[in-house]
Design a protein around this motif. Structure first.
Motif, mmCIF file in Angstrom:
data_model
loop_
_atom_site.group_PDB
_atom_site.id
_atom_site.type_symbol
_atom_site.label_atom_id
_atom_site.label_comp_id
_atom_site.label_asym_id
_atom_site.label_seq_id
_atom_site.Cartn_x
_atom_site.Cartn_y
_atom_site.Cartn_z
ATOM 1 N N LYS A 49 -3.344 8.683 10.530
ATOM 2 C CA LYS A 49 -2.984 8.730 11.854
ATOM 3 C C LYS A 49 -2.573 7.018 12.086
ATOM 4 O O LYS A 49 -1.608 6.642 12.754
ATOM 5 N N ALA A 50 -3.565 6.452 11.668
ATOM 6 C CA ALA A 50 -3.671 4.882 11.975
ATOM 7 C C ALA A 50 -2.387 4.388 11.523
ATOM 8 O O ALA A 50 -1.599 3.411 11.890
ATOM 9 N N PHE A 51 -2.078 4.865 10.268
ATOM 10 C CA PHE A 51 -1.096 4.163 9.144
ATOM 11 C C PHE A 51 0.298 4.735 9.768
ATOM 12 O O PHE A 51 1.249 4.006 9.932
ATOM 13 N N ILE A 52 0.353 5.973 10.197
ATOM 14 C CA ILE A 52 1.643 6.434 10.925
ATOM 15 C C ILE A 52 2.132 5.601 12.223
ATOM 16 O O ILE A 52 3.001 5.332 12.212
ATOM 17 N N LEU A 53 0.915 5.379 12.987
ATOM 18 C CA LEU A 53 1.102 4.510 14.304
ATOM 19 C C LEU A 53 1.689 3.126 14.062
ATOM 20 O O LEU A 53 2.624 2.598 14.717
ATOM 21 N N GLY A 54 1.062 2.553 12.891
ATOM 22 C CA GLY A 54 1.631 1.083 12.287
ATOM 23 C C GLY A 54 3.168 1.209 11.884
ATOM 24 O O GLY A 54 3.845 0.518 12.180
ATOM 25 N N VAL A 55 3.364 2.397 11.269
ATOM 26 C CA VAL A 55 4.764 2.406 10.925
ATOM 27 C C VAL A 55 5.581 2.766 11.958
ATOM 28 O O VAL A 55 6.847 1.822 12.058
ATOM 29 N N LYS A 56 5.438 3.462 12.977
ATOM 30 C CA LYS A 56 6.116 3.567 14.134
ATOM 31 C C LYS A 56 6.289 2.254 14.970
ATOM 32 O O LYS A 56 7.464 1.993 15.415
ATOM 33 N N ALA A 57 5.302 1.531 14.813
ATOM 34 C CA ALA A 57 5.138 0.305 15.572
ATOM 35 C C ALA A 57 5.794 -0.790 14.932
ATOM 36 O O ALA A 57 6.357 -1.989 15.305
ATOM 37 N N GLY A 58 6.485 -0.700 13.626
ATOM 38 C CA GLY A 58 7.212 -1.368 12.880
ATOM 39 C C GLY A 58 6.402 -2.181 11.924
ATOM 40 O O GLY A 58 6.924 -3.530 11.418
ATOM 41 N N GLU A 59 4.967 -2.257 11.817
ATOM 42 C CA GLU A 59 4.052 -3.035 11.337
ATOM 43 C C GLU A 59 4.577 -3.279 9.698
ATOM 44 O O GLU A 59 4.035 -4.149 8.865
ATOM 45 N N PHE A 60 5.178 -2.310 8.988
ATOM 46 C CA PHE A 60 5.396 -2.189 7.478
ATOM 47 C C PHE A 60 6.784 -2.429 7.503
ATOM 48 O O PHE A 60 7.197 -2.196 6.124
ATOM 49 N N ASP A 61 7.762 -2.817 8.150
ATOM 50 C CA ASP A 61 9.033 -2.824 8.007
ATOM 51 C C ASP A 61 9.494 -3.720 6.859
ATOM 52 O O ASP A 61 10.357 -3.563 6.244
ATOM 53 N N HIS A 62 8.629 -4.837 6.906
ATOM 54 C CA HIS A 62 8.997 -5.956 5.783
ATOM 55 C C HIS A 62 8.870 -5.283 4.518
ATOM 56 O O HIS A 62 9.454 -5.924 3.370
ATOM 57 N N PHE A 63 8.307 -4.256 4.058
ATOM 58 C CA PHE A 63 8.110 -3.576 2.910
ATOM 59 C C PHE A 63 9.555 -2.832 2.387
ATOM 60 O O PHE A 63 9.606 -2.688 1.123
ATOM 61 N N VAL A 64 10.225 -2.697 3.293
ATOM 62 C CA VAL A 64 11.360 -1.612 3.124
ATOM 63 C C VAL A 64 12.706 -2.331 3.215
ATOM 64 O O VAL A 64 13.707 -2.156 2.907
ATOM 65 N N ASP A 65 12.556 -3.507 4.212
ATOM 66 C CA ASP A 65 13.612 -4.333 4.486
ATOM 67 C C ASP A 65 13.891 -5.270 3.418
ATOM 68 O O ASP A 65 13.104 -6.282 3.187
ATOM 69 N N GLY A 66 15.162 -5.420 2.820
ATOM 70 C CA GLY A 66 15.345 -6.237 1.586
ATOM 71 C C GLY A 66 15.980 -7.401 2.083
ATOM 72 O O GLY A 66 16.288 -8.393 1.416
#
Length: 66
Positions: A49-66
């Motif tokens: 749940k914590a991870f999904i909330l982070g994904v929704k908040a954009g915290e991990f976008d830098h891993f997929v944005d090239g």
């Protein structure tokens, strides 16, 4: 794959590059990749749940944005 009821995102399409998620009991979440089904990550529902909330908040976008 192990005998869990695996689910994948509809955003994965029909390709072989998919993540699968299963909930074998009320506290555990399992995650595996379709191209490595014997490698299974196990975590708790709270951690997922914590991870999904982070994904929704954009915290991990830098891993997929090239």
């Amino acid at each position: 794959m192990p005998p869990h009821e695996w689910q994948k995102s509809s955003f994965s399409g029909e390709g072989a590059q998919c993540l699968h998620v299963a909930a074998p009991d009320s506290d555990t979440i399992k995650v595996c990749e379709s191209d490595a089904p014997d490698v299974i990550l196990t975590t708790s529902r709270a951690n997922l749940k914590a991870f999904i909330l982070g994904v929704k908040a954009g915290e991990f976008d830098h891993f997929v944005d090239g």
